[in-house]
Design an enzyme around this catalytic site. Structure first.
Site, PDB file in Angstrom:
ATOM      1  N   CYS A  94      45.910  30.915  46.028  1.00  0.00           N
ATOM      2  CA  CYS A  94      46.766  30.614  44.640  1.00  0.00           C
ATOM      3  C   CYS A  94      45.924  31.338  43.385  1.00  0.00           C
ATOM      4  CB  CYS A  94      46.942  29.146  44.224  1.00  0.00           C
ATOM      5  SG  CYS A  94      48.062  28.857  43.205  1.00  0.00           S
ATOM      6  N   ARG A 129      58.040  27.565  36.510  1.00  0.00           N
ATOM      7  CA  ARG A 129      56.814  27.531  37.469  1.00  0.00           C
ATOM      8  C   ARG A 129      57.271  27.271  38.763  1.00  0.00           C
ATOM      9  NH1 ARG A 129      51.552  26.875  36.192  1.00  0.00           N
ATOM     10  NH2 ARG A 129      50.365  25.716  37.821  1.00  0.00           N
ATOM     11  N   HIS A 195      49.194  25.556  49.355  1.00  0.00           N
ATOM     12  CA  HIS A 195      47.988  24.455  49.139  1.00  0.00           C
ATOM     13  C   HIS A 195      48.560  23.529  50.140  1.00  0.00           C
ATOM     14  CE1 HIS A 195      46.645  25.721  45.116  1.00  0.00           C
ATOM     15  NE2 HIS A 195      47.962  25.721  44.604  1.00  0.00           N
TER      16      HIS A 195
HETATM   17  N1  GLN Z   1      46.820  29.452  37.159  1.00  0.00           N
HETATM   18  C1  GLN Z   1      47.533  30.258  38.348  1.00  0.00           C
HETATM   19  C2  GLN Z   1      48.975  30.093  38.106  1.00  0.00           C
HETATM   20  O1  GLN Z   1      49.449  29.300  37.449  1.00  0.00           O
HETATM   21  C3  GLN Z   1      47.116  29.636  39.698  1.00  0.00           C
HETATM   22  C4  GLN Z   1      47.600  28.202  39.847  1.00  0.00           C
HETATM   23  C5  GLN Z   1      47.024  27.515  40.999  1.00  0.00           C
HETATM   24  O2  GLN Z   1      46.080  27.908  41.486  1.00  0.00           O
HETATM   25  N2  GLN Z   1      47.783  26.644  41.659  1.00  0.00           N
HETATM   26  O3  GLN Z   1      49.742  31.189  38.619  1.00  0.00           O
END
Ligand code: GLN
Length: 242
Positions: A94, A129, A195
């Site tokens: 990520c 998101r 994850h």
């Molecule tokens: N900050 C990054 C995004 O929102 C990665 C998020 C994360 O590592 N879960 O794309």
């Protein structure tokens, strides 16, 4: 590495460990020990230099601000790039994945340079998101079973010609560009949005990293009962109608 020891580096737990990705280090460590390897695990905080002598480097996810700071420090340090030049393996999740690319953008629209270890570029996704379970078919070259994970990111990642996607999504967004790809890899560097922790859900990825570091094609089998139960549970949950 020597025949019986493995140096595992968990990069910047103080900045990039928000989503339980430290579990990835636990899984690699345990599965390597189960194969009789002497594992030296080093957790390197962001105010410490990155050692260049590691065999496998693991990097996790994080929120936008710590991610930007982590990228700045990794770039200034230079150790991770030198380690990869020496053949080290990197598995990044990520925020860590975005940092491996050429560039990423945070919630304020600020661009940050990445390490350029993967030919990918991340931008802010216009849509909502990306949050939820992901199922994917792994790249045929990797020969892994179906991938399962959980994604939570705003950034979307565009792949350049220098990488292959880690998987094609059956469910979820993955790289989020609408092309059905998830993650990216080339040679010894791997990035994913998953994850879970992803290596607990997909222990054969951990084995793949260990095999790469040992330069062997196979490892002695270990008891995967617990991992299989977790996989089945998560795959069933992901495919159940809401
Ligand atoms: N900050 C990054 C995004 O929102 C990665 C998020 C994360 O590592 N879960 O794309």
């Amino acid at each position: 590495m020597s025949d019986t020891s493995l140096r595992l580096v968990w990069v910047y737990p103080d900045l990039l460990s928000t989503y339980g990705d430290q579990g990835n280090a636990l899984v690699v460590e345990r599965r390597a020990r189960q194969r009789g390897l002497d594992v030296q695990r080093l957790d390197v905080r962001s105010d410490q230099p990155i050692p260049t002598s590691g065999d496998i480097y693991l990097i996790g996810g994080g929120e936008d601000r710590p991610q930007r700071l982590a990228a700045e420090r990794l770039l200034r340090d230079g150790g991770l790039n030198r380690a990869v030049d020496n053949g080290a393996i990197v598995f990044a999740v990520c925020a860590g994945y975005q940092i491996m690319g050429h560039e990423f953008v945070n919630d304020l629209g600020e661009r940050s340079a990445g390490l350029g270890l993967l030919d990918v570029t991340s931008s802010r996704g216009e849509a909502a998101r990306c949050v939820g379970d992901v199922l994917g078919d792994s790249d045929e070259y990797l020969g892994l079973p179906q991938l399962t994970g959980f994604e939570n990111h705003q950034g979307v990642t565009h792949l350049g010609p220098g990488v292959r996607p880690l998987a094609r999504v059956r469910l979820g967004n993955g790289n989020g560009t609408g092309d059905g790809t998830e993650g990216a890899w080339r040679d010894t560097v791997f990035g994913t949005y998953l994850h879970g922790p992803v290596l607990a859900r997909n222990p054969l990825i951990a084995d793949m990293l260990i095999k790469l570091s040992l330069d062997v094609n196979a490892l002695t089998p270990v008891d995967d009962t617990w991992y299989d139960a977790l996989r089945q549970e998560r795959i069933a949950a992901a495919t159940q109608p809401a």
